[in-house]
Write an enzyme that holds these catalytic residues in place. Structure first.
Site: not given
Length: 411
Positions: A289, A294
């Site tokens: 990932e 974020e």
């Protein structure tokens, strides 16, 4: 004896007649009294109950009127009169509706009348808005329901987008632009994107239900808008969108630029990220990932870049994360460009062309999964173990605006 008896008989007859006269007069008086109110007035008829309806309609693109029905529970022999005025709730007077005060009359023998309130249109996408019509000072009626709620449903898709913010070029020396989505036009390009749908926590105990509705993801003014909303839907308290390019647009290596304005608020969790193409077969975290961006909504000035990895079937990931805090302002104020420069054995994270984090093959224990093809994921999660959950300070809806995503690879 005979004369006395005659006199006595006459008196008795007279007394009986007086008794019946008094009885008749008393009965008549009591009947008259019963038919009058206090002070001898006629009794007041029972007053009907009065109420006002609520109205919910779409805003529209032209001025329109919301009709609030004022009604009484029964016909009445006199005119029924009541005052009214408008009050703001979330809709603004003379911005979303025309403020009004006045008096309306329900004519004798009729049951209802309408109060017409003008609604002012716009083209801006915004939350549904509300105002009230409040009744007072009723005449010839009892006020049973004094407030009618007007709900102006939004039906616009235009989002005001500031021009301010960082921007990157459409070309770099030594690189070709191999794929981009500039989010022009009127709809999401299904050659690039698929919506993932559901509300089962997504492995992080999240609270949203992801939909493919235009309420939660749409194109407006040259941007992709992902919108998280506070609404009950399929057992969840919130809705949002999660879009992926799996089986449509996947890449190995290159420079990725994503220009975006981010949402904020406690429990809001936007992400621009990637998973390995082998995710459907090996699962997470073995697929790898790459979190390009974020943000935790309660820290709206701080962005995170992270790589996750781990063995197949492992229920947790190893990771290495870096973060950068803006010197002033928040990521919700204006555009910033979130980038990675992805090479064999190395990933670098940049914010507005400033490098702030690096992961290399040497940082990864076990198999290094990042030398493979990856696809993109854009979403706003609501709640979860990492950001926590919304509270009374969290405002909805929240929007993430993506101006473009561009992928460059070496020539």
């Amino acid at each position: 004896m005979t004369d006395r008896q005659g006199i006595n008989g006459h008196q008795q007859t007279h007394n009986v007649m007086k008794y019946f006269l008094y009885f008749f007069l008393g009965f008549s008086f009591s009947m008259i009294s019963a038919c009058k109110g206090s002070g001898g007035e006629e009794p007041t008829p029972e007053l009907p109950n009065m109420s006002i309806s609520s109205v919910t309609l779409f805003e529209g693109n032209e001025s329109k009127e919301f009709g609030f029905k004022v009604s009484i529970s029964a016909n009445f022999e006199k005119d029924v009169i009541v005052d009214y005025k408008t009050d703001e709730v979330t809709a603004g007077a003379d911005e979303d509706f025309v403020a009004a005060t006045g008096t309306v009359t329900i004519p004798a023998g009729e049951r209802s009348v309408n109060i017409q309130i003008e609604i002012l249109p716009d083209t801006l996408r915004e939350p549904d808005e509300q105002f009230k019509v409040v009744l007072s000072n009723p005449v010839n009626a009892n006020l049973q329901s004094a407030e009618g709620l007007g709900t102006i449903r939004n039906d616009d898709t235009f989002v005001f987008i500031p021009d301010e913010g960082y921007i990157t070029p459409t070309n770099y020396t030594g690189f070709d632009l191999v794929w981009a989505d500039e989010f022009e036009g009127t709809s999401i390009n299904t050659d690039n994107w698929t919506h993932e749908i559901g509300g089962h926590g997504w492995g992080n105990e999240e609270s949203q239900y992801y939909t493919d509705r235009e309420d939660n993801s749409y194109v407006s003014n040259g941007n992709l808008i992902i919108e998280a909303k506070l609404e009950s839907f399929s057992g969840s308290a919130y809705t949002s969108a999660r879009m992926i390019t799996l089986n449509k647009q996947s890449f190995q290596y290159g420079r990725v630029d994503i220009r975006a304005i981010l949402p904020e608020g406690q429990g809001i969790w936007p992400a621009l990220w990637m998973l390995g193409n082998n995710f459907p077969t090996v699962g997470w975290p073995a697929c790898g990932e790459i979190d390009i961006m974020e943000l935790l909504g309660h820290e709206p000035e701080k962005t995170h870049g992270t790589a996750h990895w781990g063995a197949q079937g492992q229920g947790f990931s190893h990771n290495k994360s870096g973060s950068l805090v803006l010197q002033e302002g928040k990521f919700s104020d204006e555009y910033h460009v979130f980038s990675i420069i992805w090479e064999p054995g190395s990933i670098k994270w940049l914010l507005d062309d400033e490098e702030f984090h690096t992961v290399t093959n040497a940082d990864v224990n076990g198999a290094y999964p990042f030398d493979a093809e990856f696809f993109f994921i854009f979403n706003i999660a609501v709640g979860g173990r990492w950001p926590g959950y919304p509270d009374a300070t969290t405002q909805f809806p929240q929007q993430m605006l993506v101006d473009y995503i561009r992928v460059f690879q070496e020539k």
